[in-house]
Design a protein around this motif. Structure first.
Motif, short mmCIF file in Angstrom:
data_model
loop_
_atom_site.label_atom_id
_atom_site.label_comp_id
_atom_site.label_asym_id
_atom_site.label_seq_id
_atom_site.Cartn_x
_atom_site.Cartn_y
_atom_site.Cartn_z
N ASP A 119 0.86 -1.18 0.00
CA ASP A 119 0.00 0.00 0.00
C ASP A 119 0.90 1.23 0.00
OD1 ASP A 119 -1.46 2.23 1.71
OD2 ASP A 119 -3.01 0.97 0.82
N GLU A 120 0.48 2.29 -0.69
CA GLU A 120 1.33 3.47 -0.80
C GLU A 120 1.71 4.06 0.55
OE1 GLU A 120 3.70 6.07 -2.88
OE2 GLU A 120 2.61 4.30 -3.58
N ARG A 121 0.81 3.96 1.53
CA ARG A 121 1.09 4.54 2.84
C ARG A 121 2.15 3.77 3.61
NH1 ARG A 121 -2.88 3.42 5.83
NH2 ARG A 121 -3.74 1.92 4.36
N THR A 122 2.41 2.53 3.21
CA THR A 122 3.41 1.72 3.92
C THR A 122 4.58 1.33 3.03
OG1 THR A 122 2.21 -0.33 3.37
CG2 THR A 122 1.64 0.76 5.45
N ARG A 123 4.69 1.95 1.87
CA ARG A 123 5.74 1.55 0.93
C ARG A 123 7.14 1.72 1.52
NH1 ARG A 123 5.24 0.48 -4.10
NH2 ARG A 123 3.34 1.68 -4.44
N GLY A 124 7.35 2.80 2.25
CA GLY A 124 8.65 3.02 2.87
C GLY A 124 8.99 1.91 3.85
N ARG A 125 8.02 1.51 4.66
CA ARG A 125 8.25 0.45 5.63
C ARG A 125 8.49 -0.90 4.95
NH1 ARG A 125 4.96 4.13 8.23
NH2 ARG A 125 5.36 4.48 10.47
N VAL A 126 7.75 -1.17 3.88
CA VAL A 126 7.94 -2.43 3.15
C VAL A 126 9.35 -2.50 2.59
CG1 VAL A 126 7.25 -3.74 1.11
CG2 VAL A 126 5.51 -2.82 2.64
N ASN A 127 9.84 -1.41 2.00
CA ASN A 127 11.19 -1.41 1.45
C ASN A 127 12.24 -1.48 2.55
OD1 ASN A 127 11.28 -1.16 -1.60
ND2 ASN A 127 9.76 0.39 -1.10
#
Length: 466
Positions: free
Chosen positions: A354-362
């Motif tokens: 999800d775009e809101r969690t993309r930083g955390r996923v990466n």
């Protein structure tokens, strides 16, 4: 559709091309110092033997926690500000190594560099994930893998020449290399700050108004870990890192040289094969692999790695030319699998995020690769003394077979748009997407939370990871 290995670069947006170019220079700088930290601190600076070991441990530990912090920051702030800060911190950290004449200085450099480098891969993958289409995103991850490995390898060659025969004292030459690496980080930070737009990520992701409730709703790592498909992918990525990067410089040489099967020259040849094949695989197959289901790529990689470690097992029981040739064949298969699977899983995770969690996923992607890279040597150290290393290699064969099974199981779990992005849909998006630095990212495919499946510098995992 372009089939020439370099033609696909013309399909990238100006922003993607800029990120590739800047990271190429940055990767060259990282290669300058990649193999030298232990030698530099222990032999050149004459520090106690425990200091290089402690420095690497502190750097790795800081990188794990720093990566998670940068991921959270990326989900809250504009990427341009974050990537600039990350590059400056990493540049300051590697530059401090030039002054490392004592334990406190070396450990301080380790903390600063670990904090900075932990964010480099995270922010660069985040920037590639903002591509206008799923096709461009996948190609960008593949191209970056090839560029990163090639430029890092070139940097290693140049760094080796400077360290061995450059002007001045040994300490001056090594210090100059670390300062040069720091300058490439700082140059990258300035370039990114000037080139990247001030994007409203919520609007770029889905066209929803900035400030909408979905953009403001607080999220955290718990939300990422609640998506089982993503969790299983991260666990699989950790295993992939363990059996490839984590063993390349520990279990593989330890097993092959323990009984004299392969000598130093043969071992050097296997590493050369690894670097060359990894780059050529991406150059020749990077575009074509976008037409294959990602679950198939994962399953195929598991099968290739199973065969690779089986060949390594046989090589360790031979001697001379036969052992070297067999080992090189195994490393060739290992390298092809690396070049295929890591960019594909990176693209898949970003499509599912999800775009809101993309930083955390990466950020968790970086942690998964780092965990496997660290766990690999630990596993090798614990098992190599047993039965001439046989339990280690057999265990790796079993893990690789499990990766193949997970890839097969994903075929029925992944949303079709994530498993194989529709080329026709991509072409349509290419014709309508806004070009240039103001491109909007396509809406990511939401991960199915109910799905159940069994199971150092730069934006890509690298063969010669720090």
């Amino acid at each position: 559709m372009n089939t020439h290995p370099f033609a696909v670069v013309r399909e990238f947006s100006p922003r993607t091309r800029a990120v590739l170019a800047v990271n190429a220079v940055n990767s060259f700088g990282g290669g300058l110092v990649l193999p030298f930290l232990w030698i530099y601190l222990g032999e050149v600076r004459g520090l106690a033997a425990w200091i290089p070991a402690a420095t690497l441990a502190v750097q790795a530990t800081t990188a794990v926690f720093g990566g998670l912090a940068w991921g959270a920051v990326l989900d809250r702030l504009a990427p341009r500000s974050v990537v600039t800060l990350v590059m400056c911190v990493a540049g300051a950290g590697t530059g401090l190594y030039a002054l490392a004449t004592s334990a406190p200085t070396a450990l301080t450099a380790a903390v600063v560099y670990g904090l900075g480098i932990s964010g480099v891969g995270t922010v660069l993958r985040f920037l590639y994930a903002g591509a206008a289409t799923a096709r461009e995103r996948g190609l960008a991850f593949s191209a970056d893998y090839a560029v990163f490995n090639a430029m890092t390898g070139l940097g290693v060659l140049v760094g080796g020449l400077v360290a061995a025969s450059g002007p001045g004292s040994d300490a001056a030459r090594f210090a100059a290399l670390y300062l040069a690496d720091g300058c490439t980080f700082l140059a990258a930070g300035v370039a990114f700050f000037l080139l990247l737009p001030r994007l409203d990520r919520a609007t770029a992701a889905s066209g929803t108004p900035a400030g909408a409730d979905t953009a403001r709703r607080p999220v955290g790592y718990r939300e990422v870990l609640g998506q089982r498909t993503i969790v299983v992918l991260l666990a699989t990525l950790t295993l992939c890192s363990l059996v490839s990067y984590g063993q390349l410089r520990s279990g593989l040489p330890g097993y092959l040289t323990a009984g004299g099967a392969v000598g130093p020259e043969g071992l050097s040849g296997t590493f050369a094969v690894n670097i060359v094949v990894a780059v050529l695989t991406q150059v020749l197959l990077g575009e074509r692999i976008q037409r294959i289901r990602r679950s198939t790529v994962l399953a195929t990689t598991g099968a290739l790695w199973t065969a690779a470690w089986a060949l390594v097992l046989v090589a360790g029981r031979q001697h001379g030319i036969a052992a070297t040739v067999t080992a090189m064949a195994g490393v060739l298969l290992l390298s092809v699998g690396e070049a295929l699977v890591f960019p594909v899983i990176t693209g898949l995770l970003n499509d599912l995020a999800d775009e809101r969690t993309r930083g955390r996923v990466n950020a968790m992607l970086s942690v998964a690769v780092s965990t496997g890279s660290v766990a690999g040597p630990l596993l090798a150290g614990a098992t190599l003394p047993l039965a001439d290393g046989l339990p280690l290699v057999v265990s790796l064969i079993v893990v690789c077979a499990a990766v193949a099974l997970v890839g097969t199981a994903f075929r029925g779990v992944l949303p079709s748009a994530a498993d194989l992005p529709d080329p026709a849909e991509t072409d349509t998006q290419d014709g309508t997407a806004e070009s240039g630095d103001t491109q909007a990212a396509t809406t990511p495919v939401a991960a199915d939370a109910g799905s159940v499946v069994a199971g150092g510098k730069g934006s890509a995992p690298v063969t010669a990871a720090p």
